[in-house]
Scaffold this motif. Structure first.
Motif, PDB file in Angstrom:
ATOM      1  N   GLU A 293       0.346  -1.186   0.269  1.00 39.00           N
ATOM      2  CA  GLU A 293       0.243   0.080  -0.052  1.00 39.00           C
ATOM      3  C   GLU A 293       0.286   1.375   0.272  1.00 39.00           C
ATOM      4  O   GLU A 293       0.604   2.184  -0.519  1.00 39.00           O
ATOM      5  N   CYS A 294       1.944   0.822   0.569  1.00 38.93           N
ATOM      6  CA  CYS A 294       2.917   2.698  -0.094  1.00 38.93           C
ATOM      7  C   CYS A 294       3.338   2.909  -1.259  1.00 38.93           C
ATOM      8  O   CYS A 294       3.309   4.245  -1.120  1.00 38.93           O
ATOM      9  N   PRO A 295       3.374   1.828  -2.337  1.00 37.56           N
ATOM     10  CA  PRO A 295       3.234   3.228  -3.580  1.00 37.56           C
ATOM     11  C   PRO A 295       2.445   3.622  -4.361  1.00 37.56           C
ATOM     12  O   PRO A 295       2.452   5.173  -3.916  1.00 37.56           O
ATOM     13  N   PRO A 296       1.692   3.654  -3.478  1.00 37.02           N
ATOM     14  CA  PRO A 296      -0.287   4.348  -4.390  1.00 37.02           C
ATOM     15  C   PRO A 296      -0.546   5.557  -3.191  1.00 37.02           C
ATOM     16  O   PRO A 296      -0.968   6.361  -3.707  1.00 37.02           O
ATOM     17  N   THR A 297       0.281   5.180  -1.925  1.00 35.43           N
ATOM     18  CA  THR A 297      -0.465   6.123  -0.864  1.00 35.43           C
ATOM     19  C   THR A 297       0.220   7.097  -1.111  1.00 35.43           C
ATOM     20  O   THR A 297       0.403   8.308  -0.016  1.00 35.43           O
ATOM     21  N   PHE A 298       1.797   6.445  -0.536  1.00 36.39           N
ATOM     22  CA  PHE A 298       3.250   7.923  -0.435  1.00 36.39           C
ATOM     23  C   PHE A 298       4.350   7.816  -1.749  1.00 36.39           C
ATOM     24  O   PHE A 298       5.118   7.925  -1.621  1.00 36.39           O
ATOM     25  N   ASN A 299       3.979   7.465  -3.235  1.00 36.51           N
ATOM     26  CA  ASN A 299       5.258   7.345  -3.716  1.00 36.51           C
ATOM     27  C   ASN A 299       5.939   6.674  -3.688  1.00 36.51           C
ATOM     28  O   ASN A 299       6.527   7.185  -4.387  1.00 36.51           O
ATOM     29  N   THR A 300       5.709   5.897  -3.225  1.00 35.25           N
ATOM     30  CA  THR A 300       7.634   5.242  -2.599  1.00 35.25           C
ATOM     31  C   THR A 300       7.663   4.071  -4.077  1.00 35.25           C
ATOM     32  O   THR A 300       6.585   3.585  -4.458  1.00 35.25           O
ATOM     33  N   ALA A 301       8.945   3.949  -4.404  1.00 30.28           N
ATOM     34  CA  ALA A 301       9.271   2.676  -5.166  1.00 30.28           C
ATOM     35  C   ALA A 301       9.169   1.233  -4.687  1.00 30.28           C
ATOM     36  O   ALA A 301       9.133   1.694  -3.490  1.00 30.28           O
ATOM     37  N   PRO A 302       8.496   0.489  -5.642  1.00 33.82           N
ATOM     38  CA  PRO A 302       7.571  -0.752  -5.161  1.00 33.82           C
ATOM     39  C   PRO A 302       9.284  -1.526  -4.290  1.00 33.82           C
ATOM     40  O   PRO A 302       9.167  -2.248  -3.037  1.00 33.82           O
ATOM     41  N   SER A 303      10.553  -1.142  -4.756  1.00 36.90           N
ATOM     42  CA  SER A 303      11.830  -1.621  -3.945  1.00 36.90           C
ATOM     43  C   SER A 303      12.153  -1.379  -2.043  1.00 36.90           C
ATOM     44  O   SER A 303      12.697  -1.368  -1.899  1.00 36.90           O
ATOM     45  N   GLN A 304      11.397   0.162  -2.475  1.00 33.92           N
ATOM     46  CA  GLN A 304      11.843   0.840  -0.813  1.00 33.92           C
ATOM     47  C   GLN A 304      11.163   0.075   0.756  1.00 33.92           C
ATOM     48  O   GLN A 304      11.638   0.418   1.507  1.00 33.92           O
ATOM     49  N   VAL A 305       9.769  -0.458   0.375  1.00 34.93           N
ATOM     50  CA  VAL A 305       8.958  -0.944   1.471  1.00 34.93           C
ATOM     51  C   VAL A 305       9.052  -2.313   1.361  1.00 34.93           C
ATOM     52  O   VAL A 305       7.993  -2.363  -0.292  1.00 34.93           O
ATOM     53  N   ILE A 306       9.519  -3.510   1.708  1.00 32.78           N
ATOM     54  CA  ILE A 306       8.841  -4.683   0.773  1.00 32.78           C
ATOM     55  C   ILE A 306       8.744  -5.726   2.071  1.00 32.78           C
ATOM     56  O   ILE A 306       9.161  -5.645   3.308  1.00 32.78           O
ATOM     57  N   GLY A 307       7.453  -6.080   1.493  1.00 29.73           N
ATOM     58  CA  GLY A 307       7.087  -7.637   2.480  1.00 29.73           C
ATOM     59  C   GLY A 307       8.013  -8.948   2.120  1.00 29.73           C
ATOM     60  O   GLY A 307       6.913  -9.705   1.162  1.00 29.73           O
ATOM     61  N   LEU A 308       7.935  -9.400   3.133  1.00 28.34           N
ATOM     62  CA  LEU A 308       8.803 -10.822   2.691  1.00 28.34           C
ATOM     63  C   LEU A 308       7.631 -11.299   3.623  1.00 28.34           C
ATOM     64  O   LEU A 308       7.525 -11.939   4.612  1.00 28.34           O
ATOM     65  N   ILE A 309       7.188 -12.689   2.569  1.00 26.12           N
ATOM     66  CA  ILE A 309       6.381 -13.800   3.712  1.00 26.12           C
ATOM     67  C   ILE A 309       6.947 -15.137   3.217  1.00 26.12           C
ATOM     68  O   ILE A 309       7.392 -15.708   2.530  1.00 26.12           O
ATOM     69  N   ALA A 310       7.436 -16.177   4.918  1.00 28.88           N
ATOM     70  CA  ALA A 310       7.990 -17.160   4.373  1.00 28.88           C
ATOM     71  C   ALA A 310       7.769 -18.092   3.683  1.00 28.88           C
ATOM     72  O   ALA A 310       5.738 -18.177   3.964  1.00 28.88           O
ATOM     73  N   GLY A 311       7.930 -18.559   2.495  1.00 27.57           N
ATOM     74  CA  GLY A 311       7.401 -19.356   1.251  1.00 27.57           C
ATOM     75  C   GLY A 311       7.037 -18.700   0.286  1.00 27.57           C
ATOM     76  O   GLY A 311       6.735 -19.711  -0.550  1.00 27.57           O
ATOM     77  N   GLY A 312       6.953 -17.362   0.040  1.00 19.80           N
ATOM     78  CA  GLY A 312       6.815 -16.480  -1.165  1.00 19.80           C
ATOM     79  C   GLY A 312       5.516 -16.313  -1.185  1.00 19.80           C
ATOM     80  O   GLY A 312       4.543 -16.737  -0.328  1.00 19.80           O
TER      81      GLY A 312
END
Length: 310
Positions: free
Chosen positions: A94-113
């Motif tokens: 939700e950070c890119p559309p809300t704050f215009n961050t690059a997709p690489s700036q805030v990243i979510g990792l979940i076990a198992g991909g």
């Protein structure tokens, strides 16, 4: 990726966790009228913000440390398994559309991909090695912040992520819902929101999940405020990627400036549809190129750019 824990030891460990505790007074909840169950759940949920409140100093300290690193080009990375991992991926997405961050700036990792977002990936949460591999793929460094998320505070994937990130010099935050958690102890900033036993025994997508969502909201939102992604309480870095957001962009410019529609359209055109730039064009009475330069010189902080323009 299989766990080496002894099942008996693991059961004993779970028995000691607040989030796994059994509530005998709710043993016949399935026999209650639906409205009564809904009232019970609503009452449980209402207690969550009060559980977050005592941890606000720790949350604020973690945010300030995160913002300091992100201002120097660092990234914010969430790492968790199951519900905790999904909440991290949600917040990051939700950070890119809300704050215009690059997709690489805030990243979510979940076990198992990515597959684990919609289905269970056997054994993934039990692997510290998997967490290390996921972080190594990102080349985690000293300017980055890694947030391990786990309701129990014992999930190997989350702990492994924090331990490995800390060894790489990154800032680490451990978000758990049990006191004295291994995750909290492993991190630079331990945030333990003790919401108590769940309505359904061990179903930590309930109060624990709500608590984690509230804290993640704070981590990302207030960090972005500190980074100049807002002007007052307006999302001036919003990315106009659909009709709703385009309309919101124009409304934000109007609220920030009080300008007429024709002037707003002119400013947005000069600013290449960048909301923050358009606001500066109108408030500082400069052209789009000058507004862009002033924002670059101020590190993207609109208030600082306005001050330098006067």
């Amino acid at each position: 990726m299989t766990s080496t824990s002894n099942p008996r030891d693991l059961r004993s460990e779970l028995d000691s966790l607040t989030t796994e505790a059994f509530r005998p007074e709710l043993a016949e909840i399935d026999r209650l009228p639906t409205l009564d169950i809904a009232r019970l759940m609503n009452g449980e949920d209402a207690a969550v913000p009060n559980a977050v409140a005592p941890c606000l100093p720790e949350i604020a300290a973690a945010i300030d440390a995160t913002a300091d690193r992100m201002a120097q080009g660092g990234r914010l990375v969430y790492a968790g398994a199951g519900t905790a991992g999904r909440l991290g991926v949600l917040d990051a997405s939700e950070c890119p559309p809300t704050f215009n961050t690059a997709p690489s700036q805030v990243i979510g990792l979940i076990a198992g991909g990515p597959e684990a977002m919609v289905t269970s990936v056997e054994g993934a949460e039990d692997s510290k090695e998997l967490a290390r591999a996921d972080l190594d793929a990102l080349a985690i460094g000293s300017l980055d912040t890694v947030v391990g998320i786990s309701a129990s505070g014992r999930t190997p994937y989350a702990i492994g992520a924090v331990e490995h990130a800390r060894a790489q010099g990154a800032l680490t935050i451990g978000l758990a819902c049990n006191p004295g958690s291994a995750l909290g102890a492993a991190a630079d900033h331990g945030i333990e929101i003790v919401v108590g036993p769940e309505l359904l025994t061990g179903s930590t997508r309930l109060k624990a999940g709500t608590a984690q969502k509230l804290v993640l909201n704070m981590l990302s939102t207030i960090t972005m405020i500190r980074l100049g992604k807002t002007y007052g309480n307006l999302m001036v870095d919003v990315r106009a990627s659909n009709d709703k957001l385009r309309a919101r962009s124009r409304r934000i410019v109007a609220l920030a400036t009080g300008a007429q529609d024709t002037d707003i359209e002119r400013a947005l055109t000069e600013a290449g549809d960048e909301v923050k730039t358009a606001i500066l064009v109108l408030l500082a009475d400069v052209d789009g190129a000058t507004a862009t330069r002033l924002l670059e010189e101020s590190g993207g902080h609109l208030r600082a750019a306005l001050a330098s323009a006067t």
